[in-house]
Write a protein that holds these residues in place. Structure first.
Motif, PDB file in Angstrom:
ATOM      1  N   LEU A  83       0.813  -1.148   0.017  1.00  0.00           N
ATOM      2  CA  LEU A  83       0.002  -0.101  -0.067  1.00  0.00           C
ATOM      3  C   LEU A  83       0.890   1.401   0.167  1.00  0.00           C
ATOM      4  N   SER A  85       3.852   1.436  -1.363  1.00  0.00           N
ATOM      5  CA  SER A  85       4.382   1.476  -2.573  1.00  0.00           C
ATOM      6  C   SER A  85       3.245   2.154  -3.660  1.00  0.00           C
ATOM      7  N   TRP A  86       2.206   1.817  -3.363  1.00  0.00           N
ATOM      8  CA  TRP A  86       1.057   2.267  -4.466  1.00  0.00           C
ATOM      9  C   TRP A  86       0.769   3.666  -3.935  1.00  0.00           C
ATOM     10  N   GLN A  90       1.341   7.043  -6.811  1.00  0.00           N
ATOM     11  CA  GLN A  90       0.319   7.965  -7.108  1.00  0.00           C
ATOM     12  C   GLN A  90       0.813   9.441  -6.735  1.00  0.00           C
ATOM     13  N   HIS A  96       9.111   1.664  -5.207  1.00  0.00           N
ATOM     14  CA  HIS A  96       8.193   0.664  -5.874  1.00  0.00           C
ATOM     15  C   HIS A  96       8.506  -0.654  -5.379  1.00  0.00           C
TER      16      HIS A  96
END
Length: 126
Positions: A83, A85-86, A90, A96
């Motif tokens: 999460l 990384s996400w 964004q 990553h």
């Protein structure tokens, strides 16, 4: 002061995970100011995710955690790293995690162990 020390400790733990686990990385020149800045920002995001989302997930998955004698917490920690990384993606932050297993799973274990060790060494401020 305690917040700054914990954030730097989390950045160091993330750095160790990046060094040891293939699939976790920062897309910035190694050991540059941008690289360490990205690590500090990701450590802040990781801290926010662990402070806000993790307690909710742990409460919802309490029965599974009990049934697996706590081993499901490893899955929750890996999900928190994914999460992070996400969210970084964004926000166009060059951090990553490529996949859940082995990258996020082993990365979360390494971050947890290194953070625990640094917590033993660093002053708590209490």
């Amino acid at each position: 002061m305690r917040f700054i020390i914990r954030t730097i400790a989390a950045a160091v733990a993330l750095w160790v995970a990046i060094q040891l686990v293939p699939g976790i990385g920062v897309s910035a020149p190694t050991n540059s100011a941008k690289y360490w800045g990205v690590l500090l920002i990701v450590a802040l995001i990781f801290g926010l995710v662990n402070a806000i989302v993790k307690p909710i997930v742990k409460a919802l998955g309490c029965a599974i955690v009990v049934l697996t004698l706590g081993l499901f917490l490893l899955v929750i920690n890996a999900a928190m790293l994914l999460l992070t990384s996400w969210i970084a993606g964004q926000l166009d932050i060059p951090f990553h995690v490529s996949n859940f297993y082995p990258a996020a799973f082993w990365g979360a274990i390494i971050v947890s162990v290194v953070s625990w060790l640094l917590g033993l060494i660093l002053p708590d401020g209490d």
